[in-house]
Design a protein around this motif. Structure first.
Motif, PDB file in Angstrom:
ATOM      1  N   LYS A 182       0.763  -1.084  -0.001  1.00 58.13           N
ATOM      2  CA  LYS A 182       0.074  -0.046   0.164  1.00 58.13           C
ATOM      3  C   LYS A 182       0.734   1.286  -0.139  1.00 58.13           C
ATOM      4  CE  LYS A 182      -3.981  -2.023   2.449  1.00 58.13           C
ATOM      5  NZ  LYS A 182      -4.505  -2.305   3.825  1.00 58.13           N
ATOM      6  N   ALA A 183       1.402   1.721  -1.093  1.00 58.08           N
ATOM      7  CA  ALA A 183       2.481   2.590  -1.436  1.00 58.08           C
ATOM      8  C   ALA A 183       1.866   3.948  -0.723  1.00 58.08           C
ATOM      9  CB  ALA A 183       2.850   2.762  -2.894  1.00 58.08           C
ATOM     10  N   SER A 184       0.723   4.303  -1.139  1.00 56.83           N
ATOM     11  CA  SER A 184       0.427   5.748  -0.732  1.00 56.83           C
ATOM     12  C   SER A 184       0.215   5.738   0.796  1.00 56.83           C
ATOM     13  CB  SER A 184      -0.974   6.120  -1.635  1.00 56.83           C
ATOM     14  OG  SER A 184      -2.003   5.204  -1.217  1.00 56.83           O
ATOM     15  N   LEU A 185      -0.489   4.752   1.470  1.00 58.63           N
ATOM     16  CA  LEU A 185      -0.538   4.582   2.892  1.00 58.63           C
ATOM     17  C   LEU A 185       0.826   4.915   3.529  1.00 58.63           C
ATOM     18  CD1 LEU A 185      -2.494   4.374   5.021  1.00 58.63           C
ATOM     19  CD2 LEU A 185      -2.373   2.102   5.032  1.00 58.63           C
ATOM     20  N   LEU A 223       1.941   8.305   3.469  1.00 62.66           N
ATOM     21  CA  LEU A 223       1.382   9.155   4.451  1.00 62.66           C
ATOM     22  C   LEU A 223       1.982   8.888   5.986  1.00 62.66           C
ATOM     23  CD1 LEU A 223      -2.453   9.131   3.788  1.00 62.66           C
ATOM     24  CD2 LEU A 223      -0.798  10.995   3.741  1.00 62.66           C
ATOM     25  N   TRP A 224       2.205   7.565   6.237  1.00 63.77           N
ATOM     26  CA  TRP A 224       2.810   7.456   7.650  1.00 63.77           C
ATOM     27  C   TRP A 224       4.154   7.943   7.501  1.00 63.77           C
ATOM     28  CZ3 TRP A 224      -0.325   6.813  11.108  1.00 63.77           C
ATOM     29  CH2 TRP A 224      -1.364   5.983  11.081  1.00 63.77           C
ATOM     30  N   MET A 225       5.073   7.728   6.658  1.00 63.61           N
ATOM     31  CA  MET A 225       6.298   8.119   6.430  1.00 63.61           C
ATOM     32  C   MET A 225       6.307   9.661   6.647  1.00 63.61           C
ATOM     33  SD  MET A 225       9.438   7.056   4.603  1.00 63.61           S
ATOM     34  CE  MET A 225       9.508   5.477   5.427  1.00 63.61           C
ATOM     35  N   ILE A 226       5.622  10.295   6.035  1.00 57.51           N
ATOM     36  CA  ILE A 226       5.346  11.939   6.188  1.00 57.51           C
ATOM     37  C   ILE A 226       4.995  12.069   7.594  1.00 57.51           C
ATOM     38  CG2 ILE A 226       4.195  13.751   5.482  1.00 57.51           C
ATOM     39  CD1 ILE A 226       3.730  12.553   2.587  1.00 57.51           C
ATOM     40  N   ALA A 227       4.206  11.332   8.233  1.00 53.02           N
ATOM     41  CA  ALA A 227       3.733  11.655   9.532  1.00 53.02           C
ATOM     42  C   ALA A 227       5.089  11.494  10.525  1.00 53.02           C
ATOM     43  CB  ALA A 227       2.640  10.942  10.078  1.00 53.02           C
ATOM     44  N   THR A 228       6.087  10.653  10.017  1.00 49.54           N
ATOM     45  CA  THR A 228       7.248  10.334  10.830  1.00 49.54           C
ATOM     46  C   THR A 228       8.149  11.742  10.619  1.00 49.54           C
ATOM     47  OG1 THR A 228       7.052   8.072  10.322  1.00 49.54           O
ATOM     48  CG2 THR A 228       8.856   8.683  11.396  1.00 49.54           C
ATOM     49  N   LEU A 229       8.238  11.858   9.530  1.00 51.82           N
ATOM     50  CA  LEU A 229       9.164  13.219   9.120  1.00 51.82           C
ATOM     51  C   LEU A 229       8.759  14.308   9.777  1.00 51.82           C
ATOM     52  CD1 LEU A 229      11.454  13.437   7.117  1.00 51.82           C
ATOM     53  CD2 LEU A 229       9.904  14.437   5.535  1.00 51.82           C
ATOM     54  N   THR A 246      11.189   9.913  -1.827  1.00 52.09           N
ATOM     55  CA  THR A 246      11.200   9.924  -3.246  1.00 52.09           C
ATOM     56  C   THR A 246      10.920   8.912  -4.185  1.00 52.09           C
ATOM     57  OG1 THR A 246      13.453   9.499  -3.299  1.00 52.09           O
ATOM     58  CG2 THR A 246      12.901  11.947  -3.125  1.00 52.09           C
ATOM     59  N   PHE A 247      10.976   7.528  -3.430  1.00 53.54           N
ATOM     60  CA  PHE A 247      10.704   6.443  -3.846  1.00 53.54           C
ATOM     61  C   PHE A 247       9.369   5.967  -3.989  1.00 53.54           C
ATOM     62  CE2 PHE A 247      14.995   5.864  -2.676  1.00 53.54           C
ATOM     63  CZ  PHE A 247      15.605   5.465  -3.904  1.00 53.54           C
ATOM     64  N   LYS A 248       8.777   5.030  -5.001  1.00 50.02           N
ATOM     65  CA  LYS A 248       7.273   4.430  -4.314  1.00 50.02           C
ATOM     66  C   LYS A 248       7.482   3.505  -3.386  1.00 50.02           C
ATOM     67  CE  LYS A 248       3.783   2.034  -7.034  1.00 50.02           C
ATOM     68  NZ  LYS A 248       3.776   0.943  -6.127  1.00 50.02           N
ATOM     69  N   LEU A 249       6.914   3.526  -2.558  1.00 48.41           N
ATOM     70  CA  LEU A 249       7.138   2.630  -1.252  1.00 48.41           C
ATOM     71  C   LEU A 249       6.342   1.549  -1.306  1.00 48.41           C
ATOM     72  CD1 LEU A 249       7.264   5.334   1.498  1.00 48.41           C
ATOM     73  CD2 LEU A 249       9.107   4.221   0.555  1.00 48.41           C
ATOM     74  N   GLY A 250       6.524   0.898  -2.318  1.00 46.29           N
ATOM     75  CA  GLY A 250       5.619  -0.499  -2.554  1.00 46.29           C
ATOM     76  C   GLY A 250       6.512  -1.706  -1.907  1.00 46.29           C
ATOM     77  N   SER A 251       6.068  -2.985  -2.138  1.00 49.29           N
ATOM     78  CA  SER A 251       6.548  -4.031  -1.380  1.00 49.29           C
ATOM     79  C   SER A 251       8.026  -4.188  -1.693  1.00 49.29           C
ATOM     80  CB  SER A 251       5.917  -5.391  -1.732  1.00 49.29           C
ATOM     81  OG  SER A 251       5.858  -5.582  -3.093  1.00 49.29           O
ATOM     82  N   ALA A 252       8.491  -3.685  -3.091  1.00 49.56           N
ATOM     83  CA  ALA A 252       9.849  -3.859  -3.306  1.00 49.56           C
ATOM     84  C   ALA A 252      10.641  -3.063  -2.558  1.00 49.56           C
ATOM     85  CB  ALA A 252       9.817  -3.233  -4.691  1.00 49.56           C
TER      86      ALA A 252
END
Lengths: 150, 325
Positions: free
Chosen positions: B111-114, B117-123, B290-296
């Motif tokens: 769930k890349a977009s979720l 969001l969580w990573m922005i919250a951490t930032l 800056t990356f797409k935070l998918g399972s990769a």
């Protein structure tokens, strides 16, 4: 490692024992850990409040806070850092590092912890002593009693 | 890396035929066993973290040993530490630990977009922590508590050396000029606080010019210039007394905090190194965003999260040791 590999770990990140991502994690578990962490933080802050019963014995507070901190650290390491679900390699890294940390502190004690047992006369002259604190408190009291004295 | 250590004669070749019903015909089911059951990135991160454990254990250990070996150590309120702010910062870091772990969980299920969001919250939470830390540093600096010499105003004892340092500061040409203008200002032009501080300053100058100085007089001088705040449950505000230095910030007269210099060195070193770690973590999160935070990217997010939890861990020990001891 057979059927749920496709969902993640394309780079061959080893979780060969199929460490079962559904088995751990989960929002509920994290929220419980979070709530406990918040509670423990409030507990260590409690030692600072006026309601703390051992205000005249700071050692009690220190021991209590260290116990609380160790519990918090353990919770973070076990659940947020997923160490609870890791294989036995976790002991190889964490136990030696923790032991070295303790040894390091013990090694500091004779030279640094006991540095004030034997100081030169000259150094003692410029060192702060408990008497200085008392002197300052007395001066503050004198100023408070009669602010227009000087 | 992926070749099995043991090769079994009837293993792979005729595997397709009955691969799905494994085990039935006495086939040996091969399982790949790496030397360590974790990825290289995670292994390196954990090795790095174990060096970090020793790094911060050395810093924290030195602090504890220095603190308990000192004859006098300032109380938290003597050095304007605000316990509620420290506790709030602990809360902020714990929250950020939760958000990064949720970012990792979201990454794992692609769930890349979720996750984003969580990573922005951490930032944001990490930046909030740094902001509060900066505010706290500013409070120290404004009271003349610096870890280095030309700015630090701390003296250990109210002795004759202290008296001569105050005299030397009052004798600086720029200060003499400003004192002259201050003396000539009519009393009604000054706010009440500055009026009281001005008469206190005149007393201090008279006491310093006295040839027969007593130790107690130096303590009075120190108390007039920058009184040690009394303990109060409201921390910064409640027990905060105002001295000459607070009324006239340009004066920057030497102050007395017994044990204050060692305290300042350790405080700024420990919280400074921790703040550097927070900054590095924030840079890592900014790069990850800056990356797409998918399972990769699950491995990367996990490693960044491990680092961030460690930063949280250090603060868990720093907070009680620094603010409440």
């Amino acid at each position: 490692m057979s059927d749920h590999t496709s969902s993640h770990d394309p780079a061959g990140h080893g979780d060969p024992a199929g460490h079962g991502d559904h088995a751990h994690g989960g929002l509920g578990k994290y929220l419980v850990v979070f709530a406990v962490l918040c509670f423990l933080t409030t507990m260590s802050f409690f030692t600072y409040s006026a309601a703390w019963p051992w205000r005249d014995q700071p050692q009690v507070g220190w021991a209590f806070m260290m116990a609380v901190s160790c519990m918090k650290a353990l919770l973070v390491v076990l659940f947020f850092m997923h160490v609870w679900w890791e294989a036995n390699w976790k002991y190889v890294l964490t136990i030696p590092a923790a032991m070295m940390a303790v040894f390091l502190v013990i090694m500091l004690v004779p030279d640094i912890g006991m540095r004030n047992r034997m100081v030169s006369q000259e150094r003692a002259l410029h060192m702060a002593r408990p008497a200085d604190l008392l002197l300052l408190e007395k001066a503050a009291d004198a100023g408070r009693v009669d602010p227009a004295a000087h | 890396m992926s070749s099995p250590a043991i090769s079994v004669p009837h293993g792979h070749d005729n595997d397709h035929g009955h691969g799905h019903d494994d085990g039935h015909h006495g086939h040996i089911h091969l399982q790949y066993q790496p030397s360590l059951p974790l990825s290289r990135g995670k292994l390196i991160m954990w090795l790095f973290l174990s060096t970090e454990i020793m790094f911060f254990a050395a810093l924290l250990g030195s602090y504890v040993v220095l603190r308990f070996g000192a004859a006098v150590w300032p109380k938290p309120h003597h050095v304007h530490l605000s316990e509620p702010l420290g506790a709030f910062n602990t809360f902020v870091l714990i929250c950020s630990s939760v958000t990064i772990v949720l970012a990792f969980e979201a990454t794992k299920v692609n769930k890349a977009s979720l996750a984003r969001l969580w990573m922005i919250a951490t930032l944001v939470l990490g930046s909030l922590f740094l902001g509060i830390k900066g505010y706290e540093y500013q409070a120290k600096f404004s009271h003349g508590i610096f870890p280095w010499a030309p700015h630090g105003l701390i003296h250990e004892r109210p002795d004759l050396y202290y008296g001569s340092a105050v005299r030397a500061r009052l004798g600086e040409p720029a200060i003499i000029d400003r004192l002259k203008t201050l003396d000539e200002t009519p009393a009604e032009n000054l706010p009440a606080e500055q009026r009281a501080a001005r008469s206190a300053l005149q007393d201090v100058r008279r006491m310093l010019s006295d040839t027969n100085q007593q130790a107690f007089e130096m303590a009075v001088v120190a108390d007039q210039i920058a009184p040690l705040p009394a303990e109060g449950p409201s921390g910064h505000g409640g027990g905060h007394a105002h001295g000459i230095n607070d009324a006239f910030p340009w004066l920057r007269l030497p102050i007395v905090i017994p044990g204050g210099n060692m305290w300042a060195s350790t405080y700024f070193l420990l919280t400074g190194f921790h703040a550097i770690h927070v900054i590095v973590g924030l840079i890592v999160f900014a790069v990850l965003l800056t990356f797409k935070l998918g399972s990769a990217r699950a491995g990367m997010v996990e490693n960044a999260g491990l680092y961030w939890h460690f930063v949280d861990l250090v603060w868990i020990f720093l907070f009680p040791v620094m603010y409440l001891f």
